[in-house]
Design a protein around this motif. Structure first.
Motif, PDB file in Angstrom:
ATOM      1  N   MET A 103       0.812  -1.206   0.000  1.00 51.30           N
ATOM      2  CA  MET A 103       0.000   0.000   0.000  1.00 51.30           C
ATOM      3  C   MET A 103       0.850   1.263   0.000  1.00 51.30           C
ATOM      4  O   MET A 103       1.856   1.339   0.694  1.00 51.30           O
ATOM      5  CB  MET A 103      -0.958   0.017   1.197  1.00 51.30           C
ATOM      6  CG  MET A 103      -2.064  -0.995   1.069  1.00 51.30           C
ATOM      7  SD  MET A 103      -3.196  -1.142   2.462  1.00 51.30           S
ATOM      8  CE  MET A 103      -3.166   0.419   3.240  1.00 51.30           C
ATOM      9  N   LYS A 104       0.401   2.250  -0.780  1.00 60.37           N
ATOM     10  CA  LYS A 104       1.127   3.522  -0.821  1.00 60.37           C
ATOM     11  C   LYS A 104       0.619   4.487   0.248  1.00 60.37           C
ATOM     12  O   LYS A 104       1.262   5.489   0.510  1.00 60.37           O
ATOM     13  CB  LYS A 104       1.052   4.144  -2.208  1.00 60.37           C
ATOM     14  CG  LYS A 104      -0.346   4.403  -2.733  1.00 60.37           C
ATOM     15  CD  LYS A 104      -0.315   4.854  -4.171  1.00 60.37           C
ATOM     16  CE  LYS A 104      -1.722   4.964  -4.707  1.00 60.37           C
ATOM     17  NZ  LYS A 104      -1.802   5.028  -6.125  1.00 60.37           N
ATOM     18  N   ASP A 105      -0.524   4.204   0.873  1.00 64.92           N
ATOM     19  CA  ASP A 105      -1.060   5.022   1.958  1.00 64.92           C
ATOM     20  C   ASP A 105      -0.984   4.248   3.269  1.00 64.92           C
ATOM     21  O   ASP A 105      -0.829   3.027   3.276  1.00 64.92           O
ATOM     22  CB  ASP A 105      -2.533   5.379   1.698  1.00 64.92           C
ATOM     23  CG  ASP A 105      -2.700   6.407   0.587  1.00 64.92           C
ATOM     24  OD1 ASP A 105      -1.705   7.041   0.214  1.00 64.92           O
ATOM     25  OD2 ASP A 105      -3.832   6.572   0.107  1.00 64.92           O
ATOM     26  N   GLU A 106      -1.109   4.950   4.364  1.00 66.56           N
ATOM     27  CA  GLU A 106      -1.137   4.330   5.684  1.00 66.56           C
ATOM     28  C   GLU A 106      -2.514   3.692   5.913  1.00 66.56           C
ATOM     29  O   GLU A 106      -3.490   4.028   5.239  1.00 66.56           O
ATOM     30  CB  GLU A 106      -0.872   5.383   6.770  1.00 66.56           C
ATOM     31  CG  GLU A 106       0.502   5.994   6.709  1.00 66.56           C
ATOM     32  CD  GLU A 106       1.608   5.010   7.053  1.00 66.56           C
ATOM     33  OE1 GLU A 106       1.389   4.093   7.863  1.00 66.56           O
ATOM     34  OE2 GLU A 106       2.706   5.164   6.497  1.00 66.56           O
ATOM     35  N   ILE A 107      -2.599   2.805   6.894  1.00 66.06           N
ATOM     36  CA  ILE A 107      -3.856   2.147   7.231  1.00 66.06           C
ATOM     37  C   ILE A 107      -4.918   3.181   7.594  1.00 66.06           C
ATOM     38  O   ILE A 107      -6.074   3.062   7.212  1.00 66.06           O
ATOM     39  CB  ILE A 107      -3.665   1.147   8.396  1.00 66.06           C
ATOM     40  CG1 ILE A 107      -2.641   0.083   8.029  1.00 66.06           C
ATOM     41  CG2 ILE A 107      -4.984   0.509   8.788  1.00 66.06           C
ATOM     42  CD1 ILE A 107      -3.002  -0.782   6.864  1.00 66.06           C
ATOM     43  N   LYS A 108      -4.542   4.202   8.331  1.00 64.17           N
ATOM     44  CA  LYS A 108      -5.511   5.229   8.727  1.00 64.17           C
ATOM     45  C   LYS A 108      -6.135   5.895   7.502  1.00 64.17           C
ATOM     46  O   LYS A 108      -7.337   6.127   7.464  1.00 64.17           O
ATOM     47  CB  LYS A 108      -4.876   6.283   9.628  1.00 64.17           C
ATOM     48  CG  LYS A 108      -5.883   7.361  10.022  1.00 64.17           C
ATOM     49  CD  LYS A 108      -5.482   8.111  11.234  1.00 64.17           C
ATOM     50  CE  LYS A 108      -6.474   9.126  11.717  1.00 64.17           C
ATOM     51  NZ  LYS A 108      -7.766   9.210  11.145  1.00 64.17           N
ATOM     52  N   GLU A 109      -5.327   6.201   6.488  1.00 67.75           N
ATOM     53  CA  GLU A 109      -5.875   6.805   5.272  1.00 67.75           C
ATOM     54  C   GLU A 109      -6.844   5.848   4.578  1.00 67.75           C
ATOM     55  O   GLU A 109      -7.883   6.270   4.074  1.00 67.75           O
ATOM     56  CB  GLU A 109      -4.761   7.232   4.309  1.00 67.75           C
ATOM     57  CG  GLU A 109      -4.173   8.579   4.652  1.00 67.75           C
ATOM     58  CD  GLU A 109      -2.988   8.487   5.586  1.00 67.75           C
ATOM     59  OE1 GLU A 109      -2.155   7.573   5.440  1.00 67.75           O
ATOM     60  OE2 GLU A 109      -2.899   9.335   6.494  1.00 67.75           O
ATOM     61  N   LEU A 110      -6.494   4.560   4.542  1.00 70.29           N
ATOM     62  CA  LEU A 110      -7.401   3.574   3.967  1.00 70.29           C
ATOM     63  C   LEU A 110      -8.725   3.589   4.706  1.00 70.29           C
ATOM     64  O   LEU A 110      -9.791   3.660   4.097  1.00 70.29           O
ATOM     65  CB  LEU A 110      -6.795   2.170   4.029  1.00 70.29           C
ATOM     66  CG  LEU A 110      -7.785   1.032   3.751  1.00 70.29           C
ATOM     67  CD1 LEU A 110      -8.205   1.012   2.303  1.00 70.29           C
ATOM     68  CD2 LEU A 110      -7.206  -0.296   4.163  1.00 70.29           C
ATOM     69  N   MET A 111      -8.658   3.538   6.031  1.00 69.82           N
ATOM     70  CA  MET A 111      -9.880   3.526   6.838  1.00 69.82           C
ATOM     71  C   MET A 111     -10.707   4.789   6.571  1.00 69.82           C
ATOM     72  O   MET A 111     -11.921   4.717   6.391  1.00 69.82           O
ATOM     73  CB  MET A 111      -9.539   3.419   8.325  1.00 69.82           C
ATOM     74  CG  MET A 111      -8.723   2.191   8.700  1.00 69.82           C
ATOM     75  SD  MET A 111      -9.615   0.655   8.601  1.00 69.82           S
ATOM     76  CE  MET A 111     -10.548   0.731  10.100  1.00 69.82           C
ATOM     77  N   ASP A 112     -10.059   5.940   6.538  1.00 69.11           N
ATOM     78  CA  ASP A 112     -10.761   7.207   6.288  1.00 69.11           C
ATOM     79  C   ASP A 112     -11.427   7.207   4.915  1.00 69.11           C
ATOM     80  O   ASP A 112     -12.570   7.640   4.772  1.00 69.11           O
ATOM     81  CB  ASP A 112      -9.809   8.395   6.405  1.00 69.11           C
ATOM     82  CG  ASP A 112      -9.351   8.656   7.835  1.00 69.11           C
ATOM     83  OD1 ASP A 112      -9.978   8.124   8.783  1.00 69.11           O
ATOM     84  OD2 ASP A 112      -8.349   9.377   8.005  1.00 69.11           O
ATOM     85  N   LYS A 113     -10.712   6.720   3.898  1.00 67.61           N
ATOM     86  CA  LYS A 113     -11.264   6.704   2.541  1.00 67.61           C
ATOM     87  C   LYS A 113     -12.467   5.777   2.434  1.00 67.61           C
ATOM     88  O   LYS A 113     -13.484   6.121   1.832  1.00 67.61           O
ATOM     89  CB  LYS A 113     -10.190   6.288   1.531  1.00 67.61           C
ATOM     90  CG  LYS A 113      -9.177   7.372   1.270  1.00 67.61           C
ATOM     91  CD  LYS A 113      -8.096   6.906   0.310  1.00 67.61           C
ATOM     92  CE  LYS A 113      -7.079   8.012   0.103  1.00 67.61           C
ATOM     93  NZ  LYS A 113      -5.983   7.621  -0.785  1.00 67.61           N
ATOM     94  N   VAL A 114     -12.361   4.584   3.030  1.00 71.20           N
ATOM     95  CA  VAL A 114     -13.476   3.638   2.959  1.00 71.20           C
ATOM     96  C   VAL A 114     -14.668   4.166   3.768  1.00 71.20           C
ATOM     97  O   VAL A 114     -15.808   4.104   3.310  1.00 71.20           O
ATOM     98  CB  VAL A 114     -13.047   2.230   3.426  1.00 71.20           C
ATOM     99  CG1 VAL A 114     -14.247   1.299   3.530  1.00 71.20           C
ATOM    100  CG2 VAL A 114     -12.006   1.652   2.467  1.00 71.20           C
ATOM    101  N   GLU A 115     -14.412   4.712   4.961  1.00 75.30           N
ATOM    102  CA  GLU A 115     -15.503   5.247   5.778  1.00 75.30           C
ATOM    103  C   GLU A 115     -16.229   6.408   5.107  1.00 75.30           C
ATOM    104  O   GLU A 115     -17.398   6.635   5.364  1.00 75.30           O
ATOM    105  CB  GLU A 115     -14.982   5.704   7.147  1.00 75.30           C
ATOM    106  CG  GLU A 115     -14.723   4.566   8.093  1.00 75.30           C
ATOM    107  CD  GLU A 115     -14.203   5.024   9.452  1.00 75.30           C
ATOM    108  OE1 GLU A 115     -13.391   5.978   9.503  1.00 75.30           O
ATOM    109  OE2 GLU A 115     -14.606   4.417  10.454  1.00 75.30           O
TER     110      GLU A 115
END
Length: 147
Positions: free
Chosen positions: A121-133
């Motif tokens: 992944m090129k983003d952090e887990i937090k960014e993934l969570m924010d994007k999906v939410e």
């Protein structure tokens, strides 16, 4: 007597400001927005000694899941294409999906469990969570497991 190591999840609102600044300095270095520790600490406003004192002990909650697998649980509204949209967001940041399990929607809500590799992944887990939410129709999202 050997000291036990333990971890706590603490809301950042109650942490001393120096801890938040150490995390920010580490992020600046990791993202190569600065070249040296001195530049990083100057930018966030802490001393080098504070940085070195805490750098190995303070980190964001999601940081320790980088480079591993993560299992997330998502509650989705029963809408055509919504799961596909979620999967496209994960793919767009380089998440490598290993498994997907979806329940039959009950009361127009489906439960989905996704296990993915986070290393590419090129983003952090937090960014993934924010994007999906932020996707319309995603009702709930949480991390179930990290390896």
């Amino acid at each position: 007597m050997k000291e036990k190591t333990g971890y706590f999840i603490v809301n950042q609102k109650v942490l001393p400001e120096v801890f938040i600044k150490v995390v920010e300095a580490k992020r600046l270095l990791e993202l190569k927005k600065v070249q040296t520790v001195q530049e990083a600490v100057d930018k966030v406003g802490i001393s080098r000694s504070s940085f070195y004192k805490y750098k190995d002990s303070v980190f964001p909650f999601f940081e320790n899941s980088r480079g591993r697998t993560i299992t997330i649980s998502i509650q989705l509204e029963d809408k055509a294409g919504l799961l596909s949209h979620v999967l496209n967001v994960i793919a767009s940041i380089g998440g490598n999906i290993l498994t997907i399990n979806q329940t039959i929607p009950v009361n127009k809500i489906a439960n989905v469990t996704i296990t993915m590799e986070t290393d590419p992944m090129k983003d952090e887990i937090k960014e993934l969570m924010d994007k999906v939410e932020s996707i319309e129709g995603v009702l709930n999202l949480k991390i179930l497991a990290r390896e």
